[in-house]
Write a protein that holds these residues in place. Structure first.
Motif, mmCIF file in Angstrom:
data_model
loop_
_atom_site.group_PDB
_atom_site.id
_atom_site.type_symbol
_atom_site.label_atom_id
_atom_site.label_comp_id
_atom_site.label_asym_id
_atom_site.label_seq_id
_atom_site.Cartn_x
_atom_site.Cartn_y
_atom_site.Cartn_z
ATOM 1 N N PHE A 230 -21.562 3.000 19.670
ATOM 2 C CA PHE A 230 -20.359 2.822 18.857
ATOM 3 C C PHE A 230 -20.523 1.636 17.918
ATOM 4 O O PHE A 230 -20.206 1.711 16.734
ATOM 5 C CB PHE A 230 -19.127 2.619 19.747
ATOM 6 C CG PHE A 230 -17.910 2.221 18.973
ATOM 7 C CD1 PHE A 230 -17.162 3.165 18.294
ATOM 8 C CD2 PHE A 230 -17.521 0.886 18.897
ATOM 9 C CE1 PHE A 230 -16.049 2.800 17.559
ATOM 10 C CE2 PHE A 230 -16.404 0.501 18.173
ATOM 11 C CZ PHE A 230 -15.668 1.465 17.489
ATOM 12 N N THR B 287 -22.809 2.418 15.001
ATOM 13 C CA THR B 287 -22.417 3.517 14.104
ATOM 14 C C THR B 287 -20.993 3.303 13.589
ATOM 15 O O THR B 287 -20.796 2.770 12.513
ATOM 16 C CB THR B 287 -22.536 4.875 14.822
ATOM 17 O OG1 THR B 287 -21.729 4.860 16.001
ATOM 18 C CG2 THR B 287 -23.976 5.184 15.196
ATOM 19 N N LEU B 288 -20.017 3.714 14.356
ATOM 20 C CA LEU B 288 -18.626 3.614 13.932
ATOM 21 C C LEU B 288 -18.133 2.174 13.855
ATOM 22 O O LEU B 288 -17.232 1.860 13.076
ATOM 23 C CB LEU B 288 -17.726 4.419 14.869
ATOM 24 C CG LEU B 288 -18.012 5.915 14.959
ATOM 25 C CD1 LEU B 288 -17.128 6.559 16.011
ATOM 26 C CD2 LEU B 288 -17.816 6.579 13.618
ATOM 27 N N GLY B 289 -18.727 1.294 14.636
ATOM 28 C CA GLY B 289 -18.332 -0.106 14.629
ATOM 29 C C GLY B 289 -18.569 -0.772 13.280
ATOM 30 O O GLY B 289 -17.804 -1.637 12.862
ATOM 31 N N LYS B 290 -19.620 -0.372 12.591
ATOM 32 C CA LYS B 290 -19.899 -0.912 11.261
ATOM 33 C C LYS B 290 -18.776 -0.543 10.297
ATOM 34 O O LYS B 290 -18.345 -1.363 9.485
ATOM 35 C CB LYS B 290 -21.238 -0.408 10.741
ATOM 36 C CG LYS B 290 -22.423 -1.019 11.435
ATOM 37 C CD LYS B 290 -23.712 -0.511 10.826
ATOM 38 C CE LYS B 290 -24.913 -1.113 11.523
ATOM 39 N NZ LYS B 290 -26.168 -0.677 10.949
ATOM 40 N N LYS B 291 -18.306 0.701 10.386
ATOM 41 C CA LYS B 291 -17.203 1.139 9.517
ATOM 42 C C LYS B 291 -15.926 0.386 9.858
ATOM 43 O O LYS B 291 -15.184 -0.026 8.966
ATOM 44 C CB LYS B 291 -16.980 2.649 9.657
ATOM 45 C CG LYS B 291 -18.113 3.488 9.131
ATOM 46 C CD LYS B 291 -17.855 4.957 9.366
ATOM 47 C CE LYS B 291 -19.077 5.768 8.970
ATOM 48 N NZ LYS B 291 -18.914 7.181 9.291
ATOM 49 N N LEU B 292 -15.674 0.199 11.134
ATOM 50 C CA LEU B 292 -14.495 -0.539 11.564
ATOM 51 C C LEU B 292 -14.565 -1.989 11.086
ATOM 52 O O LEU B 292 -13.579 -2.532 10.586
ATOM 53 C CB LEU B 292 -14.358 -0.487 13.089
ATOM 54 C CG LEU B 292 -13.202 -1.272 13.700
ATOM 55 C CD1 LEU B 292 -11.870 -0.707 13.223
ATOM 56 C CD2 LEU B 292 -13.283 -1.247 15.212
ATOM 57 N N THR C 36 -16.160 -3.092 8.504
ATOM 58 C CA THR C 36 -15.962 -3.085 7.057
ATOM 59 C C THR C 36 -14.477 -3.029 6.720
ATOM 60 O O THR C 36 -14.002 -3.727 5.810
ATOM 61 C CB THR C 36 -16.694 -1.882 6.422
ATOM 62 O OG1 THR C 36 -18.075 -1.967 6.754
ATOM 63 C CG2 THR C 36 -16.544 -1.871 4.917
ATOM 64 N N LYS C 37 -13.714 -2.225 7.460
ATOM 65 C CA LYS C 37 -12.264 -2.142 7.238
ATOM 66 C C LYS C 37 -11.576 -3.454 7.579
ATOM 67 O O LYS C 37 -10.698 -3.911 6.853
ATOM 68 C CB LYS C 37 -11.663 -1.002 8.062
ATOM 69 C CG LYS C 37 -12.022 0.366 7.550
ATOM 70 C CD LYS C 37 -11.403 1.444 8.410
ATOM 71 C CE LYS C 37 -11.826 2.819 7.935
ATOM 72 N NZ LYS C 37 -11.228 3.878 8.746
#
Length: 108
Positions: free
Chosen positions: A82, A85-90, A92-93
């Protein structure tokens, strides 16, 4: 010592994860609000160390003690997947949100 460490592995994991998120938030505050490169770098290193190193060490020690991949190790693996992968997007937000809040506060 290994037995004591393994009996407190979940609180240690949760505590390190919470501390890593606090360090991450401070990293962003140091970057945008304080505008200090030294504090930003220190917070980044601290977030990285508390966010990954204890997790990996606890997973290795758990495997050494129980010689099997159990729920704890699977949870850490999923947490790492996580984060990468998705943690990088989170992140960034969260980064954008803090940057916009700081700009809003400075312009007010």
């Amino acid at each position: 010592m290994l037995n004591t460490l393994m009996s407190y592995k979940w609180p240690i994991l949760i505590g390190c994860e919470a501390f890593a998120w606090i360090a991450t938030l401070y990293m962003l505050i140091a970057r945008y609000w304080i505008q200090s490169n030294i504090q930003f770098i220190c917070a980044t290193v601290l977030a990285g160390i508390t966010g990954y190193v204890p997790h990996i060490i606890l997973a290795i020690l758990d495997f050494v003690k129980y010689k099997t991949i159990n729920f704890f190790i699977a949870f850490i693996l999923l947490l790492m997947i996580f984060a990468l992968t998705l943690g990088k997007k989170l992140l960034t937000k969260v980064d954008y949100w803090i940057q916009s809040r700081v700009e809003h506060m400075r312009n007010s």
